[in-house]
Motif scaffolding. Structure first.
Motif, mmCIF file in Angstrom:
data_model
loop_
_atom_site.group_PDB
_atom_site.id
_atom_site.type_symbol
_atom_site.label_atom_id
_atom_site.label_comp_id
_atom_site.label_asym_id
_atom_site.label_seq_id
_atom_site.Cartn_x
_atom_site.Cartn_y
_atom_site.Cartn_z
ATOM 1 N N MET A 1 0.904 -1.055 -0.055
ATOM 2 C CA MET A 1 -0.063 -0.023 -0.134
ATOM 3 C C MET A 1 0.833 1.165 -0.058
ATOM 4 S SD MET A 1 -3.008 1.278 2.929
ATOM 5 C CE MET A 1 -3.925 -0.211 2.656
ATOM 6 N N PRO A 2 0.811 2.165 -0.881
ATOM 7 C CA PRO A 2 1.698 3.418 -0.945
ATOM 8 C C PRO A 2 1.212 4.158 0.125
ATOM 9 C CG PRO A 2 0.088 3.325 -2.903
ATOM 10 C CD PRO A 2 -0.044 2.007 -2.190
ATOM 11 N N ARG A 3 2.231 5.026 0.593
ATOM 12 C CA ARG A 3 2.119 5.883 1.619
ATOM 13 C C ARG A 3 2.212 7.541 1.215
ATOM 14 N NH1 ARG A 3 4.704 6.198 6.696
ATOM 15 N NH2 ARG A 3 2.560 6.638 7.598
ATOM 16 N N ILE A 4 1.318 8.289 1.509
ATOM 17 C CA ILE A 4 1.252 9.834 1.234
ATOM 18 C C ILE A 4 1.269 10.556 2.378
ATOM 19 C CG2 ILE A 4 -1.267 9.944 0.505
ATOM 20 C CD1 ILE A 4 -0.415 11.643 -1.656
ATOM 21 N N LEU A 5 1.845 11.791 2.397
ATOM 22 C CA LEU A 5 2.045 12.703 3.638
ATOM 23 C C LEU A 5 1.119 13.873 2.891
ATOM 24 C CD1 LEU A 5 2.623 14.098 6.267
ATOM 25 C CD2 LEU A 5 4.853 14.751 5.255
ATOM 26 N N ILE A 6 0.109 14.330 3.592
ATOM 27 C CA ILE A 6 -0.735 15.646 3.338
ATOM 28 C C ILE A 6 -0.093 16.632 4.194
ATOM 29 C CG2 ILE A 6 -2.682 16.634 2.667
ATOM 30 C CD1 ILE A 6 -2.227 14.248 1.171
ATOM 31 N N ALA A 7 0.808 17.340 4.008
ATOM 32 C CA ALA A 7 1.364 18.445 4.880
ATOM 33 C C ALA A 7 0.584 19.721 4.833
ATOM 34 C CB ALA A 7 2.810 18.732 4.497
ATOM 35 N N GLY A 8 -0.429 19.854 5.623
ATOM 36 C CA GLY A 8 -1.491 20.930 5.287
ATOM 37 C C GLY A 8 -2.796 20.453 5.381
ATOM 38 N N CYS A 9 -3.402 19.743 6.362
ATOM 39 C CA CYS A 9 -4.428 18.953 5.922
ATOM 40 C C CYS A 9 -5.656 19.870 6.346
ATOM 41 C CB CYS A 9 -4.616 18.026 6.719
ATOM 42 S SG CYS A 9 -5.499 16.413 6.038
ATOM 43 N N GLY A 10 -5.902 21.108 5.612
ATOM 44 C CA GLY A 10 -7.016 22.021 5.711
ATOM 45 C C GLY A 10 -7.953 21.629 4.604
ATOM 46 N N TYR A 11 -8.626 23.009 4.103
ATOM 47 C CA TYR A 11 -9.602 22.867 3.293
ATOM 48 C C TYR A 11 -9.401 21.961 2.095
ATOM 49 C CZ TYR A 11 -13.833 24.515 0.570
ATOM 50 O OH TYR A 11 -14.854 24.579 -0.171
ATOM 51 N N VAL A 12 -8.244 22.310 1.358
ATOM 52 C CA VAL A 12 -7.765 21.504 0.195
ATOM 53 C C VAL A 12 -7.144 20.120 0.664
ATOM 54 C CG1 VAL A 12 -6.316 21.275 -1.732
ATOM 55 C CG2 VAL A 12 -7.812 23.316 -1.343
ATOM 56 N N GLY A 13 -6.473 20.254 1.628
ATOM 57 C CA GLY A 13 -5.910 19.004 2.052
ATOM 58 C C GLY A 13 -6.548 17.747 2.581
ATOM 59 N N GLN A 14 -7.747 18.337 3.000
ATOM 60 C CA GLN A 14 -8.789 17.107 3.930
ATOM 61 C C GLN A 14 -9.103 16.385 2.394
ATOM 62 O OE1 GLN A 14 -11.502 17.647 7.058
ATOM 63 N NE2 GLN A 14 -10.202 19.464 7.400
ATOM 64 N N ALA A 15 -9.784 17.061 1.365
ATOM 65 C CA ALA A 15 -10.400 16.636 0.324
ATOM 66 C C ALA A 15 -9.498 15.751 -0.358
ATOM 67 C CB ALA A 15 -10.908 17.690 -0.700
ATOM 68 N N THR A 16 -7.898 16.325 -0.502
ATOM 69 C CA THR A 16 -6.985 15.359 -1.093
ATOM 70 C C THR A 16 -6.825 14.241 -0.270
ATOM 71 O OG1 THR A 16 -6.178 17.546 -1.810
ATOM 72 C CG2 THR A 16 -4.812 15.526 -1.939
ATOM 73 N N ALA A 17 -6.720 14.279 0.897
ATOM 74 C CA ALA A 17 -6.563 12.861 1.776
ATOM 75 C C ALA A 17 -7.502 12.044 1.739
ATOM 76 C CB ALA A 17 -6.218 13.551 3.151
ATOM 77 N N ASP A 18 -8.771 12.617 1.555
ATOM 78 C CA ASP A 18 -10.109 11.784 1.599
ATOM 79 C C ASP A 18 -9.773 10.860 0.263
ATOM 80 O OD1 ASP A 18 -10.985 12.645 4.032
ATOM 81 O OD2 ASP A 18 -12.469 13.867 3.032
ATOM 82 N N LEU A 19 -9.533 11.536 -0.801
ATOM 83 C CA LEU A 19 -9.514 10.840 -2.335
ATOM 84 C C LEU A 19 -8.347 9.967 -2.221
ATOM 85 C CD1 LEU A 19 -10.488 11.253 -5.138
ATOM 86 C CD2 LEU A 19 -8.742 12.911 -5.440
ATOM 87 N N PHE A 20 -7.179 10.164 -1.732
ATOM 88 C CA PHE A 20 -6.317 9.109 -1.788
ATOM 89 C C PHE A 20 -6.483 7.920 -0.742
ATOM 90 C CE2 PHE A 20 -3.430 12.212 -3.561
ATOM 91 C CZ PHE A 20 -2.419 11.679 -4.218
ATOM 92 N N HIS A 21 -7.064 8.292 0.214
ATOM 93 C CA HIS A 21 -7.668 7.168 1.126
ATOM 94 C C HIS A 21 -8.631 6.315 0.548
ATOM 95 C CE1 HIS A 21 -9.880 5.160 4.205
ATOM 96 N NE2 HIS A 21 -8.695 5.186 5.006
ATOM 97 N N ALA A 22 -9.447 6.946 -0.219
ATOM 98 C CA ALA A 22 -10.696 6.155 -0.949
ATOM 99 C C ALA A 22 -9.980 5.477 -2.070
ATOM 100 C CB ALA A 22 -11.474 7.129 -1.754
#
Length: 287
Positions: A1-22
């Motif tokens: 499973m690839p790993r990703i760091l979202i440095a700045g998990c705010g308005y854009v970061g949360q949406a990006t983190a949710d997409l990668f997690h999905a």
């Protein structure tokens, strides 16, 4: 499973983190404040309090990642905040994760054109403000270290729209002598662009504009809102408000990213507002 760091998990970061997690990535989010980290505690991925402008905090965090995204915001700060969060934060991440695929979210405000011309990633960048010059310095550092730069247009989405807020607050002004093109992009399309750039064999050390398909004159945006909400147009006058993204007038092109196969869920302002933003503002609009 690839790993990703979202440095700045705010308005854009949360949406990006949710997409990668999905997409079955192992996600870790960083946020500057303990309160923000606590607010993310219900997410299905860990969120930690890490100030990326603090080199010791970044260096002390354990773990390795296949990709790192710097999408922290200046939180409304000025020149010093930009220097700390963008320039120093980027340097700290690059030093901590050498050889890792890193993407920086920058801004189309680095383009200072004022003649309504179409601008691409090859267009001149001479921002009048020091904050824009710091962004350019940060981009240069990122590219020198084989990173990728995504220049974001004005961000809107659920619960967030500067144009709609001004319209509803009756602070919007139509200035026919100083009309300008507005370049925008929906938060979810930003997340999809970042996902696209980090999961495909796109060339690194590149700059990509992330913007929707249809720059619109600000007057036309207000005209659309007035018609859609059955409200009067804002008054005609002389606007004296300082623009957060600078005093420019240009049409930013997304052709480079589009040519690689990226598609938008909300290709126009009208579609994004109708399908995503207005429903989230329903209480403020209709009471």
């Amino acid at each position: 499973m690839p790993r990703i760091l979202i440095a700045g998990c705010g308005y854009v970061g949360q949406a990006t983190a949710d997409l990668f997690h999905a997409a079955d990535w192992d996600v870790e989010g960083w946020t500057a404040s303990e309160e923000s980290a606590a607010a993310l505690s219900a997410k299905p991925y860990p969120a930690c309090q890490v100030d990326i402008s603090n080199c010791d905090q970044v260096a002390e965090r354990p773990g390795t990642f296949d990709a790192v995204i710097h999408c922290a915001s200046s939180r409304g700060g000025g020149v010093e905040s930009y220097r700390q969060i963008y320039l120093n934060g980027t340097r700290n991440l690059l030093d901590r994760f050498p050889g890792t695929k890193v993407l920086l979210t920058s801004s189309t405000s680095v383009y200072a054109q004022r003649d309504g011309s179409c601008v691409t990633e090859e267009s001149e960048t001479m921002p009048a403000r020091e904050t824009g010059r710091i962004l350019l310095e940060t981009e240069k550092l990122m590219l020198e270290r084989r990173g990728t730069v995504a220049r974001l247009a004005g961000i809107y989405g659920p619960g967030r729209s500067a144009l709609l807020n001004k319209f509803l607050a009756s602070t919007a002004i139509i200035d026919p002598e100083n009309d300008r093109f507005v370049n925008q992009v929906h938060r979810d399309d930003i997340a999809s662009a970042i996902f696209f750039l980090l999961t495909r064999e796109t060339q690194r050390t590149q700059i990509y504009n992330v913007v929707d398909d249809q720059p619109m004159l600000q007057t036309e945006c207000y005209r659309w809102l007035a018609q859609r909400l059955d409200r009067p147009l804002p008054p005609i006058g002389k606007s004296r408000a300082q623009r957060k993204r600078g005093d420019s007038n240009k049409r930013v092109s997304n052709a480079k990213l589009r040519s690689l196969g990226w598609t938008l869920q909300y290709p126009t302002f009208a579609e994004g507002m109708e399908k995503s933003v207005l429903p989230s503002f329903a209480e403020a609009i209709f009471g």
